[in-house]
Design an enzyme around this catalytic site. Structure first.
Site: not given
Ligand code: RIB
Length: 301
Positions: A15, A41, A43, A45, A142, A187, A221, A251
């Site tokens: 990122d 990413g 996954g 995260n 992703e 979401n 929120a 995530d």
């Molecule tokens: O959900 C946040 C993530 O979305 C970020 O870390 C970015 O890499 C995208 O995958």
């Protein structure tokens, strides 16, 4: 090797986080106020948050044979995440995300998938034993649907729970993948993309008969709602948070929810942990850099 409770089939991105006063309008150029590079990413995260909640976690992903891929492997090792089945692809660059964060903590994200786009069913087949031995297999959008579908087929045949995060927002969900999904996370943005409907609760209710066990609707929120067939909706408010950056909050919610569900089997408790982890993740810049551990999350529940 001890089997992992949670197997994440998903992405890793490097990122690049740029802070801006406000998100630029179409055609506008603006100067960043600051920049940071971080692990990301969806996954990865979610895997990191689940591991910080005390779950044993394995990652099924694809990275490039480059410095960013090396850094990902080192990060997973340090986080205690099993990464022996992560594919290193010589011809591809590790995924990259450019993230703009405004003064209110809202973000816009563009992902260049790179190696993530080359995660194949064959990579999943090679880790079939890992999938069969898990309690929960968790995936996002992703990485290619074909690889996720194969993981969910293997999981279903072995009685392993499957959970899908419909992110990034798709225009449609693969019906075969949905039929193999036990728990679906959406979401507000994803609900709107799926049904062109501004009432996310209605979209979630329409999705419920298409999955096996639950739809979890996260509303930022406004908290979250858990829908299960034949039961009244379980709605919980969001935990209060001084918002710095919402990147990765979803995530964190899913990683903590998954870890708690795998440990306790209790959906209400999983929802509480997800909300607490999501709120804590908003209090600092970046995705995993703002994730908290089980002790901190338990204090908020
Ligand atoms: O959900 C946040 C993530 O979305 C970020 O870390 C970015 O890499 C995208 O995958």
């Amino acid at each position: 090797m001890t089997p992992a409770e949670i197997v994440v089939v998903g992405s890793y991105n490097r990122d690049l986080v740029l802070s801006v006063a406000r998100l630029p309008a179409p055609g506008e150029t603006c100067l960043a106020l600051g920049r940071t590079e971080a692990h990301g990413g969806k996954g990865s995260n979610q895997a990191v948050q689940a591991a910080r909640c005390g779950a044993s976690v394995a990652m099924l992903a694809a990275v490039g044979a480059d410095a960013a891929g090396e850094a990902a492997l080192a990060m997973w090792r340090d986080a205690g995440i099993e990464a022996g089945h992560v594919a290193r692809l010589p011809g591809a660059a590790t995924g990259t995300a450019v993230i703009l964060v405004d003064a209110a903590g809202e973000n816009s994200i563009v992902v260049d998938p790179g190696a993530n786009a080359d995660l194949r069913p064959a990579h999943v087949e090679a880790a079939a034993g890992l999938v069969r031995a898990a309690r929960l297999v968790l995936a996002q959008l992703e990485t290619p649907v074909a690889a996720t579908r194969r993981a969910f087929e293997i999981a279903r045949a072995a009685g392993v729970t499957t959970a899908l995060n419909a992110a990034p927002a798709p225009e449609a969900l693969d019906p075969q993948l949905l039929a193999l999904t036990d728990i679906l996370f959406v979401n507000r943005v994803e609900a709107r993309a799926l049904a062109d409907d501004d009432r996310p609760e209605r979209v979630a209710a329409a999705l419920l008969p298409k999955v096996r066990r639950a739809v979890v609707l996260t509303l930022g929120a406004e908290g979250a709602v858990l829908l299960r067939p034949g039961e009244p909706p379980l709605a919980r408010p969001a935990r209060p948070a001084a918002v710095v950056d919402t990147t990765g909050a979803g995530d964190a919610f899913i990683g903590a929810f998954g870890a708690r569900l795998a440990a306790s089997g209790d959906y209400g408790s999983a929802l509480d942990w997800g909300l607490a982890a999501g709120a804590l993740a908003c209090t600092a810049l970046g995705a995993t850099s703002s994730f908290h551990d089980a002790e901190a999350i338990a204090r908020q529940v």
